[in-house]
Design a protein around this motif. Structure first.
Motif, PDB file in Angstrom:
ATOM      1  N   TYR A   1       2.920   9.953  -3.080  1.00 19.27           N
ATOM      2  CA  TYR A   1       2.452   9.047  -3.863  1.00 19.27           C
ATOM      3  C   TYR A   1       1.460   9.457  -4.920  1.00 19.27           C
ATOM      4  O   TYR A   1       1.511   8.849  -6.141  1.00 19.27           O
TER       5      TYR A   1
ATOM      6  N   TRP B   1       1.068  -2.990   3.717  1.00 16.82           N
ATOM      7  CA  TRP B   1       2.658  -3.485   3.240  1.00 16.82           C
ATOM      8  C   TRP B   1       2.305  -4.596   2.181  1.00 16.82           C
ATOM      9  O   TRP B   1       3.091  -4.622   1.368  1.00 16.82           O
TER      10      TRP B   1
ATOM     11  N   ARG C   1       1.796  -2.545  -1.021  1.00 12.58           N
ATOM     12  CA  ARG C   1       3.071  -1.914  -1.377  1.00 12.58           C
ATOM     13  C   ARG C   1       4.046  -3.105  -2.137  1.00 12.58           C
ATOM     14  O   ARG C   1       4.708  -2.952  -3.167  1.00 12.58           O
ATOM     15  N   TYR C   2       4.219  -4.294  -1.517  1.00 12.67           N
ATOM     16  CA  TYR C   2       4.868  -5.305  -2.104  1.00 12.67           C
ATOM     17  C   TYR C   2       4.352  -5.804  -3.368  1.00 12.67           C
ATOM     18  O   TYR C   2       5.333  -6.170  -4.343  1.00 12.67           O
TER      19      TYR C   2
ATOM     20  N   GLU D   1       3.047  -3.997  -5.635  1.00 14.57           N
ATOM     21  CA  GLU D   1       3.256  -2.554  -6.352  1.00 14.57           C
ATOM     22  C   GLU D   1       4.866  -2.907  -6.897  1.00 14.57           C
ATOM     23  O   GLU D   1       5.132  -2.459  -8.049  1.00 14.57           O
TER      24      GLU D   1
ATOM     25  N   SER E   1      13.474  -0.635  -3.034  1.00 14.24           N
ATOM     26  CA  SER E   1      11.925  -0.442  -2.596  1.00 14.24           C
ATOM     27  C   SER E   1      12.045  -1.715  -1.318  1.00 14.24           C
ATOM     28  O   SER E   1      11.531  -1.518  -0.276  1.00 14.24           O
TER      29      SER E   1
ATOM     30  N   ALA F   1       7.914   6.500  -1.385  1.00 15.27           N
ATOM     31  CA  ALA F   1       6.800   6.923  -2.185  1.00 15.27           C
ATOM     32  C   ALA F   1       7.428   7.410  -3.448  1.00 15.27           C
ATOM     33  O   ALA F   1       6.956   6.978  -4.609  1.00 15.27           O
TER      34      ALA F   1
ATOM     35  N   LEU G   1       8.295   3.952  -5.629  1.00 16.76           N
ATOM     36  CA  LEU G   1       7.163   3.351  -6.278  1.00 16.76           C
ATOM     37  C   LEU G   1       6.688   4.301  -7.363  1.00 16.76           C
ATOM     38  O   LEU G   1       5.670   3.632  -7.954  1.00 16.76           O
TER      39      LEU G   1
END
Length: 399
Positions: A99, A325, A328-329, A331, A348, A378, A381
């Motif tokens: 990442y 998490w 991440r959501y 992003e 994703s 990763a 993203l």
């Protein structure tokens, strides 16, 4: 140094030895995934674009704090603590090491990965047919391992493909080999995978709660629950009503009891529902008389689900797990708003769904297959992937 070529070699190596051949050679080479993680971290810190982001520093601080906390108030032996520490940080290191650097690929190497995934699937298919319906699937061992291997191959193919409709069909066909495992959780995820990729339209305004989307998600969820219901009913209805409760519902039930006694920081590493707590049988199981349960007492299915192990970190640790998490959501949403890359967006989200489902009934997240899926996550993203794919293949909506 040609870093894009090195990235390709790393990915093929991890996919081959960290997933496909992991079980066949795992007894001779027990620390394959740990070796891959060590190399990824070394590759990251020696990369010219090496950077330490605040989020990783926060993660490192939290991990070291829990290690210190466990040594200050130990329940299990030191070897169990160290073992669990390295297992728990493994998926995060796999994620952050990719990442935080420029982990991109040449177009020809992307196509080579696709061909590799397709070839692997063709070679694995006869093996799946040979061991169809059996308790162990030969060299691939448990059917659940076979199923997640095919999920990884299918997602890998679509991730590096040109995102055309035929690529989606090939991805689904690769993943469909996992049906031979007869695992209910695979049936559920496979249904969600097809439903989201083929029928869900996130649209440019990012309106999720439209009538069409709610209807589609209801259908997908209904079909997924239909396939998973037998296992849910067997483990959590029948299994929890038996006089001697089955291990899986019992571990969930006792997780709530123990969390009530250790609410803030939990019981510490290597104490509950983890491989280390099984290998070095945790004294916590005696403290709460869990050893009197037939399956737990015989050290069966102690690490059969990931979620119960979160009580090792208490409410504080659970909060940070959810925070990871949640970030991440956000992003995923932000990348989609910028790139409008529908396929990357859906893939994703599907990886988040994958871990959400797997963690109920398996410890995939901290195993070799979880490591590989976090590497893919990763890569998806990274802004370079989204923008590059959008530039070349902007018409990638299948609904």
């Amino acid at each position: 140094m040609d870093y894009k070529k090195i990235n390709f070699i790393i990915y093929i190596f991890a996919l081959t030895f960290g997933v496909i051949l992991y079980n066949p050679i795992g007894r001779e080479f027990r620390y394959i995934d740990e070796g891959i993680i060590a190399f990824l971290v070394l590759y990251w810190i020696t990369n010219p674009k090496f950077v330490l982001k605040k989020e990783f520093l926060l993660f490192s601080g939290i991990a070291l704090f829990y290690l210190l906390y466990t040594f200050m108030y130990p329940i299990n032996v030191n070897r169990a603590i160290w073992m669990d520490f390295f297992m728990q940080i493994k998926p995060y290191l796999a994620f952050y090491s990719i990442y935080q650097i420029d982990f991109t690929f040449y177009e020809r190497d992307k196509q080579a990965i696709c061909r590799f995934c397709l070839l692997a699937a063709v070679l694995i298919l006869p093996y799946g047919l040979l061991y169809f319906g059996q308790y162990l699937m030969g060299i691939f061992y448990l059917p659940a391992h076979f199923a997640t291997m095919m999920e990884i191959l299918g997602i890998s193919y679509l991730t590096f493909s040109k995102k055309r409709k035929k690529d989606l069909i090939i991805s689904i066909l690769i993943m469909s080999i996992g049906l031979l495992s007869l695992r209910s959780k695979f049936f559920g995820f496979f249904t969600i995978y097809i439903g989201i990729l083929l029928f869900w339209d996130p649209n440019k305004r990012y309106k999720i709660f439209t009538f069409k989307n709610i209807f589609i998600f209801s259908i997908i969820l209904g079909i997924a629950l239909y396939f998973a219901w037998n296992k849910i009913y067997f483990y959590f209805v029948i299994g929890s009503s038996l006089e001697n409760m089955m291990a899986r519902p019992y571990m969930y039930y006792m997780a709530g009891v123990i969390l009530n006694d250790y609410p803030l920081l939990g019981t510490g590493l290597g104490t509950y529902a983890s491989y280390a707590s099984s290998l070095f049988y945790s004294p916590l199981y005696y403290m709460y008389k869990m050893n009197e349960n037939y399956e737990i007492g015989n050290n069966l299915y102690v690490m059969d689900a990931f979620y119960p192990s979160l009580i090792q970190y208490g409410l504080v640790g659970i909060y940070f797990f959810i925070l990871f998490w949640r970030k991440r959501y956000h992003e995923i949403k932000q990348l989609y708003k910028v790139s409008h890359n529908t396929t990357i967006f859906k893939l994703s989200l599907l990886i988040v769904v994958f871990f959400g489902l797997e963690s109920f009934v398996d410890s995939t997240f901290i195993q070799n297959r979880g490591m590989m899926m976090m590497m893919i996550f990763a890569i998806l993203l990274k802004k370079e992937m989204s923008h590059e794919e959008t530039t070349h293949y902007s018409n990638n909506n299948y609904y």
